[in-house]
Every structure is written in structure tokens, then in C-alpha cells.
Enzyme design. Sequence first.
Site, PDB file in Angstrom:
ATOM      1  N   GLU A 287       0.761  -1.171  -0.030  1.00 19.33           N
ATOM      2  CA  GLU A 287       0.185  -0.154  -0.015  1.00 19.33           C
ATOM      3  C   GLU A 287       0.945   1.393   0.136  1.00 19.33           C
ATOM      4  O   GLU A 287       0.492   2.273  -0.392  1.00 19.33           O
ATOM      5  CB  GLU A 287      -0.896   0.060   1.202  1.00 19.33           C
ATOM      6  CG  GLU A 287      -2.508  -0.348   0.851  1.00 19.33           C
ATOM      7  CD  GLU A 287      -3.347  -0.470   2.030  1.00 19.33           C
ATOM      8  OE1 GLU A 287      -4.391  -0.913   1.785  1.00 19.33           O
ATOM      9  OE2 GLU A 287      -3.116   0.448   3.081  1.00 19.33           O
ATOM     10  N   HIS A 308       7.838 -27.005  -1.628  1.00 21.08           N
ATOM     11  CA  HIS A 308       7.160 -28.120  -2.232  1.00 21.08           C
ATOM     12  C   HIS A 308       6.042 -27.700  -3.065  1.00 21.08           C
ATOM     13  O   HIS A 308       5.438 -28.567  -3.666  1.00 21.08           O
ATOM     14  CB  HIS A 308       6.820 -29.236  -1.164  1.00 21.08           C
ATOM     15  CG  HIS A 308       8.110 -29.775  -0.439  1.00 21.08           C
ATOM     16  ND1 HIS A 308       8.391 -31.060  -0.643  1.00 21.08           N
ATOM     17  CD2 HIS A 308       8.883 -29.271   0.498  1.00 21.08           C
ATOM     18  CE1 HIS A 308       9.530 -31.317   0.217  1.00 21.08           C
ATOM     19  NE2 HIS A 308       9.593 -30.240   0.936  1.00 21.08           N
ATOM     20  N   LYS A 422     -14.049   0.120  -3.925  1.00 22.40           N
ATOM     21  CA  LYS A 422     -15.286   0.476  -3.124  1.00 22.40           C
ATOM     22  C   LYS A 422     -16.164   1.324  -3.995  1.00 22.40           C
ATOM     23  O   LYS A 422     -17.472   1.147  -3.627  1.00 22.40           O
ATOM     24  CB  LYS A 422     -14.611   1.431  -1.949  1.00 22.40           C
ATOM     25  CG  LYS A 422     -13.706   0.760  -1.054  1.00 22.40           C
ATOM     26  CD  LYS A 422     -13.493   1.835   0.172  1.00 22.40           C
ATOM     27  CE  LYS A 422     -12.317   1.044   1.003  1.00 22.40           C
ATOM     28  NZ  LYS A 422     -11.796   2.113   1.921  1.00 22.40           N
TER      29      LYS A 422
HETATM   30  O1  PA5 Z   1      -3.414   1.149   5.829  1.00 20.76           O
HETATM   31  C1  PA5 Z   1      -4.723   1.830   5.809  1.00 20.76           C
HETATM   32  O2  PA5 Z   1      -4.904   2.926   6.059  1.00 20.76           O
HETATM   33  C2  PA5 Z   1      -5.662   0.802   5.552  1.00 20.76           C
HETATM   34  O3  PA5 Z   1      -5.340  -0.627   5.210  1.00 20.76           O
HETATM   35  C3  PA5 Z   1      -6.788   0.804   6.426  1.00 20.76           C
HETATM   36  O4  PA5 Z   1      -5.992   0.520   7.608  1.00 20.76           O
HETATM   37  C4  PA5 Z   1      -7.975  -0.262   6.449  1.00 20.76           C
HETATM   38  O5  PA5 Z   1      -8.435   0.268   5.142  1.00 20.76           O
HETATM   39  C5  PA5 Z   1      -8.882  -0.198   7.296  1.00 20.76           C
HETATM   40  O6  PA5 Z   1      -9.620   1.273   7.593  1.00 20.76           O
HETATM   41  P1  PA5 Z   1     -10.461   1.720   9.012  1.00 20.76           P
HETATM   42  O7  PA5 Z   1      -9.330   1.546  10.169  1.00 20.76           O
HETATM   43  O8  PA5 Z   1     -10.548   3.246   8.653  1.00 20.76           O
HETATM   44  O9  PA5 Z   1     -11.594   1.038   9.209  1.00 20.76           O
END
Ligand code: PA5
Length: 433
Positions: A287, A308, A422
Amino acid sequence: MIKFDYKDLLQFLSVKEIESYLPALQEAEKQLVNKTGPGSEFLGWMDLPVNYDREEFARMQICAERIGKQSEVLVVVGIGGSYLGAKAALDFLQDPLTQLKAAGEHKGPHVLFAGTQLSGRYLQSMLDFLQDRDFSINVISKSGTTTEPAIAFRFLRALMEKKYGKQEAAKRIYATTDKTKGALRSLADQEGYETFVVPDNVGGRFSVLTPVGLLPIAAAGYDVEAMLQGAAAMRERSSLPFGENPAQQYAAVRNALYNQNYLLELFVSYEQRLASIAEWWKQLYGESEGKGEQGLFPASVNFTADLHSLGQYIQDGKRHLFETVVQIETPDVDPIISADPQNLDGLNYLAGKGMDFVNKQACKGTIEAHLEGGVPNMQIQIDKANEYSLGELFYFFERACGLSAYVLGVNPFDQPGVEAYKKNMFRLLGKPA
Ligand code: PA5
């Protein structure tokens, strides 16, 4: 102390090439420390090991203890950065068969995770399981509006209120969310849940050392202070010169490999306990760096099991991958292989040897084979698997990630690509604008 060793890379990269990254690294370091790079409003994680809300930390420890007394099961509801750190830590620290053990045979309550996906089957199974068990919930969402955990929490809250009544349920729900905004904050305030704050300046994937990670880990009976101490020690090391600075070294060599067209990094472990750390690491790097059509693809394998299956590809497939092997030097336990008078399985040559010896030779042999097969390799050594080294490891990867992404030229602290699915999902679900 965690050690980082990249000497095997020198078959693939020259020292001169690695050192050519020093100016970019110095610049990246300045951007992090002086908060002048892109996404600088999300650098709170850098000082968390030493700069955190002590009052909240103490209250969190009290709640962790209460959860342990109150409940047989703690359900952690969250997705992405709101659960991967706690899951990584627990799988690293806990007995591998914890979930099969009865109360009293293991530390703290069992910890289950919900809201990490949208499977109705998984959710229903959990709801059925919880019917006859005492449980608490830690619902975690920084935004407070993420669909997966919100849906799971709606089901779990309904079960809890039915089982204990609204008032008692409110004493068993702990919400970790934004200080002031979001649907979860409003709900928690209205219902009177105990709440913990995800600081504004800490993004989800960098939040394991906030109550997001620390509350579930502490509730399971682990020493979160030792984790912070380990992270603080790594933070100190992260300001040393390049030769003594593992975060800078890791950031430099992975960029050097990327620019040589090694496009895929494999997190390799030889202990099942590291598998969820790999999942956390994949989110952190995927990310943070995978944007603007750039970035290494972070993947993971667990050896020797995957030798394996994926072993063939790694040895012999397309030469675009490199390995980061994470090892544990001293095992907690080391069962010794016994001699067998009949020796029908032909294993007497290993009699008297520990499993750790066998595992380490498998690791050495594999590294040799993969190097010969053209797979660059570097190693991270953890001296012993405990809370302190876990804190070191988390901070090491976070710090290196910030540096590495800045060297790559991307903002490590946003995730614009996550919105695409989303948008479509909400349209298909008919979510009101
Ligand atoms: O790293 C990030 O920002 C995302 O992976 C969030 O942690 C994830 O989308 C969850 O978001 P939230 O804590 O707002 O529910």
C-alpha cells in the site's frame, strides 16, 4: 538485537551501485525527520515508541486485564491496518495450537478476528461459536466507516446485546477509532463504550504501536511495554550512519534491485510464526509503494512447505524476484530426533540433532540453491522471538518503508488505489450518495 545482512547480494549488486543510493537516502531521511516529504501529516508513527499518551496506555492495560477476566474470547473487528498488526504479533508470540487449547492452558482469552472479509459463512460460524461463550469485542476502525468491519460489528453487537442486555454489552465493547469523527466514534459515544484513539497523524498500516495493535496484544497477555522498548531501540539505530543502520540498508538495496528489474520481493520464513508478519509486511509495502505504476510487488512464502509448491518457480522460473529471508536465531524449544534401532526410515544420521539444526540447514541449502539459480538474497536475523524483538522488527520495517518509498519517489502514506473497488461495490450495492 535484529541484524540485517546483505552480503549475498554482492553477487548481484556492486558496493558502488548500493552506495549510489546514499544521497537519495539522506534526502529521504531528512524528509522523514524534518517532515518535509509528501504525506508528512502522517509521520506520528516515527516517535510512537517514545512519544505516546501515557494516561491512555495505562487505561489500555487496565482494560486488557479486564477483558482477560471478563471473557473466554476477544473478537477483534477490523480490516487492513486495523487488524494485521495484532494478528501478526499474536501469531508470532502465541503457542501455535493456542486456539485448540482450553481456558487456563494458554495466556489470556482466545483472540478471533472478524470484519477482515465479507464471507457470510465465516461470520455465521463465529456467531454460532460465540452463542455459548463469554466474549468481548474490540472494534477498530480509524475512519469509523469501513464497510467490512461495520457489517461484522452490526451482527456481533446484536448478538452481544441479545446475550447480555444492552447495558452489560456496553461494558464488553471497546472501540478504537478517531478522536472525534466517524460513525464508530458517534456510536461509541452514544452507547458509552470504552474508547481508544487512533492518532490523526498515524495511518492504518503504521498503527500497530498504537492501541490498534497494542490493546488486543495486551489483552492476550503479552508485554506491550517490552514491544515499545524494542521499537525504541530500533528507532535509535535508525539515526545511525548507513553502515550501522539496517533500515537505511534495506531501503537502499531493495531500490537498487528494483532498478535492476527485480520486480517482486519474497518475504521468506522458515517458521510458521512469521507467516502473519509477512501478511502485515505485504500491506505495509504494497500500500505504501504500489502507486503511480511503480513499486516492488511484495509476496511471501513459508518454507519448507512452499519449497514443495512454489520452490520450482523460485529456483527456475522468470528471474524477476529476490528474497528477504527472516530467521530466528535461538528457538524457544528444540525437540531432539531420537535414534531408532531399526532405522527403517533411514533417519538415524540425524539422531541426536535438534529440529532447529535441521531447519537451519534447510535454510542454508535453499539460499545457496536460489543464489545459484539467480535469486538475490538478503537476511534479517531475529535473535529470539519475544515482544522486544517484535517491536524492533515492526519499527525496522516501518522506518525502512518510509525511506524506501521516498527513494522510489512516491508518497508512502496515501492509498488512492484502494478507493476504486469501493466505488464500484457501493454502486452495485445501491449505497445512497
Ligand atoms: O492502511 C490503511 O490505511 C488501510 O489498510 C486501513 O487500515 C484499512 O482500510 C481499514 O481502515 P479503517 O481503520 O479506517 O477501518
